[in-house]
Design an enzyme around this catalytic site. Structure first.
Site, short mmCIF file in Angstrom:
data_model
loop_
_atom_site.label_atom_id
_atom_site.label_comp_id
_atom_site.label_asym_id
_atom_site.label_seq_id
_atom_site.Cartn_x
_atom_site.Cartn_y
_atom_site.Cartn_z
N ASP A 477 0.83 -1.20 0.00
CA ASP A 477 0.00 0.00 0.00
C ASP A 477 0.87 1.25 0.00
OD1 ASP A 477 -2.32 1.49 0.14
OD2 ASP A 477 -3.09 0.49 1.93
N ASP A 547 -10.70 1.95 -3.47
CA ASP A 547 -11.28 1.72 -2.14
C ASP A 547 -12.80 1.76 -2.21
OD1 ASP A 547 -9.04 1.22 -0.69
OD2 ASP A 547 -8.81 3.26 0.09
C1 DGJ Z 1 -5.88 1.78 1.92
C2 DGJ Z 1 -6.24 0.60 1.10
O1 DGJ Z 1 -6.73 0.99 -0.13
C3 DGJ Z 1 -7.24 -0.27 1.86
O2 DGJ Z 1 -7.64 -1.34 1.07
C4 DGJ Z 1 -6.59 -0.73 3.13
O3 DGJ Z 1 -5.53 -1.61 2.85
C5 DGJ Z 1 -6.12 0.45 3.95
N1 DGJ Z 1 -5.31 1.34 3.17
C6 DGJ Z 1 -5.34 0.01 5.15
O4 DGJ Z 1 -4.82 1.04 5.84
#
Ligand code: DGJ
Length: 732
Positions: A477, A547
């Protein structure tokens, strides 16, 4: 496929059975563009396309005073002689001048394709591609410029990049170094970009080109959710099935710029490369700089064909390693189920249920390390939180493996929280300007990945967690954009290199982890889809698309992503309802019907589902297992756009055309409207197919179409908001 050099005219012709790309040495000695498009015959001299006029305002041809660069097409234009358009590069020389003129010196043709040190790049063996490297020199600046072009046997695409070498004794400064330029002979084109923001990534936007400049860019240090480094330039009438278009995809994950500039002589200039903002690269004697590459594709048959070129090229000649062309495991990720509030027991309960559903891989998301219970702490401390995981990642992995599932976990290696041991020990390891307060993003700071010792330290921590642990997947991430981009370890003259060196540091960490753990499937992520680019695919063959897991919004996001990226790279999961981002409730069926056209997985606690929903999940997992090869690697067709219709549809077709899967979705009920027909694509017109127990010819399905009313008879009414169906079509 061949590359022909016509010495008498100084003309190069790269071609395969789909496209021709022709350029030549111009009267000025620089390279001039002749043609890029559908394959045409080879001819020794096409210099008639170079425009000469009686009295141009500026001329470089001292004999006739008739050749002016500005009214001709340039391959890699400089600024300041007789082309006053936007340049592809600029070099500040010791005397302060930025004027350059690189003239042809030599060229070589090689079989296959070379890589670019430290950068992602497409690759090809000797049978798959030919590359020409054209060497140009500027004797005043004492520099060499090498322009490299690769043509593939099987794709309607040319890959380009540039290399600068300083042969002189003085230091020069590259202040602009784009990767490609394509000058076209007229401006009757539309520009298509893929724009958005967090949770609404890669939504297509089209505008007409005229004189002046259309430009998109990222200055965020990541390719970004706001603008994607992929653009299409198409004839105004071009749609999914008909018409001409060019695609430009940047194999790079940092700052970029893409632009189309129409000058006043009907020339259209398209360029793409590293964003020159805050870019400055000093080159001392014998030092060189190589740009990342751009994949330029062409279609004469509409945008689906253009996308398919990118899908196949990226799957076969960009993605590497164990997961290349391999169907992806169906996963269950705990993020939306627990966020950071979990114990080992809770995780094992989720995993057990996932196993019961037939899921293959369990992924532990954020919150397993340091004292991470919310997003204010512990990034940088890649050591397990023993309160949550008493036996660490290794212990949890083996318990999950014992359930019959593979295991993977989340990292965010480029970041640090102020509340972390790493920051307390090395407060100078962040990107920040001395004397200025660094801006926070999600309470975190960005580690200075230009510094090898920082990358080493992160690598060592991760290596310890991974070594000897059975890990099959990592979600990498990256949750903020870069600000105050300054490296305390670099001299003032080197600060212009920091953005680019940062992303090279990221690539180097990927490279080391991949080398040490070749089994691991990496999924890139950046607050969802903020780093969804071709560069990343070289390291992480799939990317968390957004997301926003709401199925209806996801149709648009996945539809937009499919223009430039293969379905197997699109991370798509079924999540809980009401959806956490939009509040919308959509049936579990429609949620899966959308996620099938991607990597597929679940982002929820399967224990929370009703019995009947859980039974449905089991069927979905079985369906995906049976069909994922086709869903992830088949030829993908966009049929009905969600941006222009109340209903949307797409389909995949196998290479041999014997099997296809159609997805149809109702975004908004169309009350009292006839359901109509959905015309399919890509089938064999003469083949007989079975669909829902009936037989059809391919040409029937493609010309008359599926009668949508047929689907009223099943459990689904297509006049309902968010209803959907997925149907399999097989050769009889
Ligand atoms: C952002 C990501 O897009 C989510 O799927 C998740 O992993 C969160 N970060 C975790 O902090």
């Amino acid at each position: 496929m061949d590359i022909i050099w016509h010495k008498s005219s100084g003309q190069f012709h790269l071609f395969n059975d789909k496209i021709s790309y022709i350029f030549a040495v111009s009267p000025s000695g620089e390279l001039t563009g002749i043609y890029f498009g559908k394959r045409i015959h080879d001819k020794a001299d096409m210099s008639y396309v170079q425009i000469r006029v009686g009295m141009p305002q500026m001329a470089v041809d001292p004999d006739t005073e008739s050749y002016c660069m500005e009214i001709n097409r340039q391959e890699y234009p400089s600024f300041g002689t007789t082309d006053l358009g936007t340049p592809a590069f600029e070099i500040e020389q010791a005397n302060g001048s930025k004027v350059t003129s690189f003239v042809y010196k030599n060229h070589k043709i090689i079989k296959g394709k070379n890589g670019i040190t430290g950068l992602p790049a497409t690759y090809a063996d000797k049978k798959e591609a030919l590359t020409i490297e054209v060497e140009l020199v500027d004797s005043v600046a004492e520099m060499t410029l090498i322009l490299s072009y690769t043509i593939f046997e099987s794709y309607a695409a040319v890959v380009r990049h540039a290399k600068f070498v300083n042969n002189g004794n003085s230091t020069v400064r590259l202040t602009r170094a784009l990767s490609c330029c394509l000058d076209l002979a007229d401006q009757n084109y539309d520009w298509m970009q893929f724009s958005g923001a967090w949770a609404r990534e890669r939504i297509p936007e089209v505008k007409h080109i005229s004189t002046g400049t259309v430009m998109i860019e990222s200055k965020r240090g990541i390719s970004s959710a706001n603008q994607n480094p992929f653009v299409i330039v198409k004839r105004p009438g071009t749609d999914e099935f008909y018409g001409e278009a060019f695609g430009f995809s940047f194999v790079y994950s940092g700052n970029f710029v893409a632009l189309a500039e129409g000058n006043n002589h009907d020339r259209l200039r398209i360029m793409m490369g590293i964003n020159p903002v805050h870019f400055e690269w000093p080159l001392e004697k014998d030092q060189s700089f190589e740009t990342p590459e751009v994949v330029m594709a062409f279609t004469a048959d509409g945008l689906n064909a253009l996308s398919q070129t990118y899908h196949h090229l990226f799957n076969n000649n960009l993605v590497r390693g164990k997961w290349k062309n391999r169907p992806r495991p169906i996963l269950n990720n705990n993020w939306e189920a627990t966020f950071m509030d979990f114990t080992e027991e809770k995780i094992l309960k989720l995993a057990k249920k996932a196993k019961e559903a037939g899921v293959e891989l369990f992924v532990l998301d954020d919150g397993w390390f340091g004292e991470r219970n919310d997003d204010t702490s512990s990034l940088g401390d890649w050591v397990e939180n023993k309160e949550k995981l008493p036996e660490g990642i290794k212990g949890l992995a083996s318990k999950i493996n014992a359930l019959g599932l593979d295991f993977g976990f989340w990292i965010e290696p480029e970041m640090v929280n102020i509340n972390s041991n790493l920051y307390r020990k090395h407060p100078d390891w962040i990107l920040s300007v001395p004397g200025r307060k660094p801006s926070l993003g999600r309470h975190q700071l960005v580690l200075d990945f230009t510094r090898p010792e920082v990358v080493d330290a992160v690598y060592d921590m991760l290596f310890k967690v991974l070594d000897g642990t059975h890990v099959r997947y990592i979600k990498w991430d990256m949750n903020r954009t870069l600000t105050e981009v300054y490296s305390c370890a670099a001299s003032p003259e080197m600060q212009g290199t920091v953005y680019h060196k940062y992303i090279m540091g990221v690539y180097s960490l990927y490279e080391r982890l991949i080398a040490a753990f070749p089994e691991i499937l990496f999924e890139s992520c950046s607050s969802g889809g903020s780093r969804f680019d071709a560069g990343m695919l070289y390291y992480a063959p799939q990317a968390w698309c957004s997301d926003n897991t709401d199925a209806i919004d996801r149709i648009g996001i996945q539809y937009g992503s499919s223009y430039g990226y293969p379905l197997v790279s699109i991370g798509a999961h079924v999540s809980a309802v009401p959806n956490q981002q939009t509040g919308r409730s959509v049936s579990i069926k429609t949620r899966a019907n959308v996620a099938y056209f991607g990597t597929f997985g679940y982002e929820l606690d399967l224990n929370e589902l009703s019995d009947s929903e859980f039974q449905e999940v089991k069927k979905q997992v079985a369906f995906m297992k049976e069909n994922r090869e086709l869903l992830q690697f088949g030829n993908f067709y966009r049929l009905l756009s969600p941006f222009q219709n109340k209903q949307t549809a797409w389909m995949v077709v196998s290479e041999d055309k014997k099997k296809a899967i159609v997805g149809f979705y109702c975004l908004k009920a169309n009350v009292c409207a006839l359901p109509g027909f959905l015309r399919l694509a890509g089938l064999d017109p003469d083949m007989k197919y079975q669909m829902e127990g009936k037989t059809y010819y391919g040409d029937e399905l493609m010309n008359i179409g599926i009668m949508l009313a047929e689907f009223y008879k099943s459990d689904f009414s297509i006049s309902e908001d968010y209803a959907s169906f997925v149907t399999v079509i097989k050769a009889d």
